[in-house]
Design a protein around this motif. Structure first.
Motif, PDB file in Angstrom:
ATOM      1  N   VAL A 182       0.870  -1.175   0.000  1.00 29.37           N
ATOM      2  CA  VAL A 182       0.000   0.000   0.000  1.00 29.37           C
ATOM      3  C   VAL A 182       0.907   1.225   0.000  1.00 29.37           C
ATOM      4  O   VAL A 182       1.853   1.304   0.798  1.00 29.37           O
ATOM      5  CB  VAL A 182      -0.914   0.041   1.241  1.00 29.37           C
ATOM      6  CG1 VAL A 182      -1.855   1.234   1.171  1.00 29.37           C
ATOM      7  CG2 VAL A 182      -1.680  -1.260   1.381  1.00 29.37           C
ATOM      8  N   VAL A 183       0.653   2.181  -0.891  1.00 28.25           N
ATOM      9  CA  VAL A 183       1.467   3.390  -0.942  1.00 28.25           C
ATOM     10  C   VAL A 183       0.576   4.613  -0.762  1.00 28.25           C
ATOM     11  O   VAL A 183      -0.634   4.560  -1.002  1.00 28.25           O
ATOM     12  CB  VAL A 183       2.245   3.515  -2.273  1.00 28.25           C
ATOM     13  CG1 VAL A 183       3.132   2.309  -2.500  1.00 28.25           C
ATOM     14  CG2 VAL A 183       1.289   3.710  -3.444  1.00 28.25           C
ATOM     15  N   THR A 184       1.202   5.720  -0.345  1.00 30.80           N
ATOM     16  CA  THR A 184       0.496   6.994  -0.274  1.00 30.80           C
ATOM     17  C   THR A 184       1.279   8.052  -1.033  1.00 30.80           C
ATOM     18  O   THR A 184       2.511   8.007  -1.102  1.00 30.80           O
ATOM     19  CB  THR A 184       0.314   7.480   1.176  1.00 30.80           C
ATOM     20  OG1 THR A 184       1.601   7.783   1.743  1.00 30.80           O
ATOM     21  CG2 THR A 184      -0.384   6.435   2.017  1.00 30.80           C
ATOM     22  N   SER A 185       0.545   9.002  -1.590  1.00 31.33           N
ATOM     23  CA  SER A 185       1.161  10.168  -2.244  1.00 31.33           C
ATOM     24  C   SER A 185       0.099  11.219  -2.477  1.00 31.33           C
ATOM     25  O   SER A 185      -1.066  10.901  -2.763  1.00 31.33           O
ATOM     26  CB  SER A 185       1.810   9.783  -3.571  1.00 31.33           C
ATOM     27  OG  SER A 185       2.324  10.945  -4.222  1.00 31.33           O
ATOM     28  N   ARG A 186       0.483  12.479  -2.386  1.00 34.09           N
ATOM     29  CA  ARG A 186      -0.429  13.576  -2.724  1.00 34.09           C
ATOM     30  C   ARG A 186      -0.624  13.696  -4.224  1.00 34.09           C
ATOM     31  O   ARG A 186      -1.605  14.276  -4.678  1.00 34.09           O
ATOM     32  CB  ARG A 186       0.132  14.896  -2.188  1.00 34.09           C
ATOM     33  CG  ARG A 186       0.206  14.991  -0.672  1.00 34.09           C
ATOM     34  CD  ARG A 186       0.931  16.242  -0.252  1.00 34.09           C
ATOM     35  NE  ARG A 186       2.309  16.227  -0.730  1.00 34.09           N
ATOM     36  CZ  ARG A 186       3.157  17.251  -0.602  1.00 34.09           C
ATOM     37  NH1 ARG A 186       2.744  18.372  -0.032  1.00 34.09           N
ATOM     38  NH2 ARG A 186       4.393  17.161  -1.046  1.00 34.09           N
ATOM     39  N   ASP A 187       0.312  13.162  -4.997  1.00 32.91           N
ATOM     40  CA  ASP A 187       0.341  13.351  -6.443  1.00 32.91           C
ATOM     41  C   ASP A 187      -0.331  12.165  -7.145  1.00 32.91           C
ATOM     42  O   ASP A 187       0.149  11.033  -7.044  1.00 32.91           O
ATOM     43  CB  ASP A 187       1.795  13.480  -6.892  1.00 32.91           C
ATOM     44  CG  ASP A 187       1.943  13.841  -8.358  1.00 32.91           C
ATOM     45  OD1 ASP A 187       1.002  13.603  -9.133  1.00 32.91           O
ATOM     46  OD2 ASP A 187       3.012  14.351  -8.732  1.00 32.91           O
ATOM     47  N   PRO A 188      -1.435  12.400  -7.882  1.00 36.32           N
ATOM     48  CA  PRO A 188      -2.091  11.283  -8.581  1.00 36.32           C
ATOM     49  C   PRO A 188      -1.171  10.568  -9.561  1.00 36.32           C
ATOM     50  O   PRO A 188      -1.260   9.342  -9.711  1.00 36.32           O
ATOM     51  CB  PRO A 188      -3.263  11.960  -9.312  1.00 36.32           C
ATOM     52  CG  PRO A 188      -3.509  13.225  -8.560  1.00 36.32           C
ATOM     53  CD  PRO A 188      -2.168  13.653  -8.052  1.00 36.32           C
ATOM     54  N   ALA A 189      -0.275  11.310 -10.216  1.00 36.12           N
ATOM     55  CA  ALA A 189       0.641  10.687 -11.171  1.00 36.12           C
ATOM     56  C   ALA A 189       1.610   9.750 -10.457  1.00 36.12           C
ATOM     57  O   ALA A 189       1.927   8.663 -10.972  1.00 36.12           O
ATOM     58  CB  ALA A 189       1.412  11.755 -11.940  1.00 36.12           C
ATOM     59  N   ALA A 200      -0.380  -2.728  -4.667  1.00 37.23           N
ATOM     60  CA  ALA A 200      -1.760  -3.202  -4.757  1.00 37.23           C
ATOM     61  C   ALA A 200      -2.760  -2.078  -4.541  1.00 37.23           C
ATOM     62  O   ALA A 200      -3.874  -2.113  -5.071  1.00 37.23           O
ATOM     63  CB  ALA A 200      -1.994  -4.305  -3.728  1.00 37.23           C
ATOM     64  N   HIS A 201      -2.368  -1.064  -3.751  1.00 38.11           N
ATOM     65  CA  HIS A 201      -3.259   0.052  -3.435  1.00 38.11           C
ATOM     66  C   HIS A 201      -2.431   1.335  -3.405  1.00 38.11           C
ATOM     67  O   HIS A 201      -1.320   1.349  -2.868  1.00 38.11           O
ATOM     68  CB  HIS A 201      -3.942  -0.148  -2.071  1.00 38.11           C
ATOM     69  CG  HIS A 201      -4.563  -1.495  -1.889  1.00 38.11           C
ATOM     70  ND1 HIS A 201      -5.804  -1.832  -2.393  1.00 38.11           N
ATOM     71  CD2 HIS A 201      -4.091  -2.615  -1.262  1.00 38.11           C
ATOM     72  CE1 HIS A 201      -6.084  -3.078  -2.074  1.00 38.11           C
ATOM     73  NE2 HIS A 201      -5.064  -3.579  -1.388  1.00 38.11           N
ATOM     74  N   ALA A 202      -2.984   2.416  -3.944  1.00 41.47           N
ATOM     75  CA  ALA A 202      -2.334   3.720  -3.914  1.00 41.47           C
ATOM     76  C   ALA A 202      -3.344   4.736  -3.398  1.00 41.47           C
ATOM     77  O   ALA A 202      -4.379   4.963  -4.026  1.00 41.47           O
ATOM     78  CB  ALA A 202      -1.829   4.107  -5.297  1.00 41.47           C
ATOM     79  N   LEU A 203      -3.048   5.337  -2.239  1.00 43.36           N
ATOM     80  CA  LEU A 203      -4.012   6.171  -1.529  1.00 43.36           C
ATOM     81  C   LEU A 203      -3.483   7.585  -1.347  1.00 43.36           C
ATOM     82  O   LEU A 203      -2.266   7.831  -1.383  1.00 43.36           O
ATOM     83  CB  LEU A 203      -4.291   5.572  -0.141  1.00 43.36           C
ATOM     84  CG  LEU A 203      -4.620   4.079  -0.069  1.00 43.36           C
ATOM     85  CD1 LEU A 203      -4.735   3.664   1.388  1.00 43.36           C
ATOM     86  CD2 LEU A 203      -5.904   3.779  -0.834  1.00 43.36           C
ATOM     87  N   GLU A 204      -4.392   8.507  -1.098  1.00 39.88           N
ATOM     88  CA  GLU A 204      -3.999   9.837  -0.675  1.00 39.88           C
ATOM     89  C   GLU A 204      -3.486   9.764   0.764  1.00 39.88           C
ATOM     90  O   GLU A 204      -3.924   8.908   1.548  1.00 39.88           O
ATOM     91  CB  GLU A 204      -5.182  10.792  -0.767  1.00 39.88           C
ATOM     92  CG  GLU A 204      -5.638  11.069  -2.193  1.00 39.88           C
ATOM     93  CD  GLU A 204      -6.704  12.148  -2.246  1.00 39.88           C
ATOM     94  OE1 GLU A 204      -7.057  12.692  -1.181  1.00 39.88           O
ATOM     95  OE2 GLU A 204      -7.176  12.444  -3.358  1.00 39.88           O
ATOM     96  N   ARG A 208      -7.590   5.743   5.051  1.00 40.38           N
ATOM     97  CA  ARG A 208      -7.621   4.475   5.775  1.00 40.38           C
ATOM     98  C   ARG A 208      -7.132   3.352   4.877  1.00 40.38           C
ATOM     99  O   ARG A 208      -7.553   3.217   3.723  1.00 40.38           O
ATOM    100  CB  ARG A 208      -9.044   4.182   6.244  1.00 40.38           C
ATOM    101  CG  ARG A 208      -9.156   2.946   7.112  1.00 40.38           C
ATOM    102  CD  ARG A 208     -10.534   2.853   7.730  1.00 40.38           C
ATOM    103  NE  ARG A 208     -10.640   1.700   8.616  1.00 40.38           N
ATOM    104  CZ  ARG A 208     -11.680   1.458   9.392  1.00 40.38           C
ATOM    105  NH1 ARG A 208     -12.711   2.316   9.406  1.00 40.38           N
ATOM    106  NH2 ARG A 208     -11.706   0.393  10.169  1.00 40.38           N
ATOM    107  N   VAL A 209      -6.229   2.530   5.398  1.00 35.46           N
ATOM    108  CA  VAL A 209      -5.687   1.429   4.614  1.00 35.46           C
ATOM    109  C   VAL A 209      -6.707   0.296   4.562  1.00 35.46           C
ATOM    110  O   VAL A 209      -7.556   0.165   5.469  1.00 35.46           O
ATOM    111  CB  VAL A 209      -4.356   0.924   5.213  1.00 35.46           C
ATOM    112  CG1 VAL A 209      -3.284   2.000   5.130  1.00 35.46           C
ATOM    113  CG2 VAL A 209      -4.528   0.465   6.659  1.00 35.46           C
TER     114      VAL A 209
END
Length: 319
Positions: A182-189, A200-204, A208-209
């Protein structure tokens, strides 16, 4: 020879002290080898050096850079392990460990001198540019995942701040090893790129994971710390290798001790970790994500991209 140098340090404007200039070639030294650098990659450590962190005024000017791959005088293709000291090899048993560009000139130059013990054979399967990406960010990610957190296939891991060198390396390594990432980033790209790397998952940030994770790869610091503490399962591990947004406050100590979390710090990895990482990449076909490749003379442009956070993966300078 041409080198990228911290001529001055400035906490507020680190790039003001960056210069590309001529410096003397390394002097011969017993038990050391001078490597002709073919490629070297940038790290946030270089920016911290330009801010004066770990680089006092009496060591200036200092050649920057921790990572390199190149060729020895007898023609061997090698990767440089950038931690000098702590083993006694080439410096004596009493010298405290340091990273290249802190006590000894770094790798952003036509040549770099290191203890011969610090050289690891470069697998033929990897290019010089690919190999030069591994000794700091990828080595740190490898140690965080597999040595410190002890993760294995099927485990879940949260990688905060997808896009940085350590974070993108951790995403790729974890996915290749069969972890649910699971990753997070402010940038949609950057979230999209992380999915391409195998997440498997990319979140803002702060989302919540899908399920509590076994470990968190934390290099962001204050901006993500609370989310990291809330996202890991009881008894899990938060592995810390940086704090680009500053130290977290509050630390959330009550949650940490109540859920019996382990907080483990990591700085790079051992030579043995680097050898294992190189074999892992050679055998699996996994390669580091290279954001951009520029010649050594264009170091100011490369550093500006690093400082702006515009990159995804590693920025490489070639000689």
């Amino acid at each position: 020879m041409t080198a990228v140098v911290a001529a001055r340090t400035d906490p507020a404007n680190p790039l003001e002290g960056l210069e590309v200039r001529e410096v003397p070639r390394p002097e011969p030294r017993e038990h050391w080898t001078t490597v002709d650098v073919r490629a070297a990659s940038l790290n946030h450590h270089d920016l911290w050096s330009l801010r004066g962190v770990g680089l006092p005024p009496d060591r200036l000017p200092m050649v920057l850079g921790c990572d390199a791959a190149g060729v020895t005088p007898d023609g061997q293709e090698v990767v440089v392990h950038g931690v000098v000291g702590g083993t006694g090899h080439g410096v004596g048993p009493q010298e405290r460990p340091s990273i290249l560009s802190e006590t000894y000139p770094g790798t952003l130059a036509e040549q770099v001198a290191v203890p011969t013990w610090n050289l690891v054979p470069k697998p033929a399967e990897l290019s010089f540019a690919e190999a030069a990406c591994l000794p700091t960010a990828w080595l740190t990610a490898y140690r965080m995942l597999f040595t410190s957190a002890g993760l294995g296939p099927g485990d879940r891991v949260l990688v905060q701040g997808a896009g940085g060198g350590v974070a993108s390396a951790a995403t790729a390594l974890a996915a290749a090893a069969g972890l649910e990432v699971v990753v997070t980033s402010r940038d949609p790209a950057k979230r999209a790129r992380a999915l391409e790397l195998g997440a498997a998952h990319a979140l803002e940030p702060g989302s919540r994971v899908p399920a509590r994770v076994d470990a968190v790869i934390e290099t962001v610091g204050a901006a993500t710390w609370g989310h990291s503490v809330r996202s890991v399962r009881p008894g899990g591990t938060i592995v810390v290798a940086g704090a680009t947004t500053g130290d977290p406050s509050p630390m959330e100590a009550q949650r940490i001790f109540f859920t019996q979390l382990t907080v483990q710090g990591v700085t790079m990895g051992s030579k043995e970790d680097l050898e294992s990482l190189l074999r892992f990449c050679a055998r699996t076909g996994l390669r580091p994500t290279i954001d951009s490749t520029l010649p050594l003379a264009q170091a100011p442009e490369a550093f500006a991209r690093l400082a702006a956070g515009e990159h995804f993966g590693k920025i490489v300078l070639t000689v």
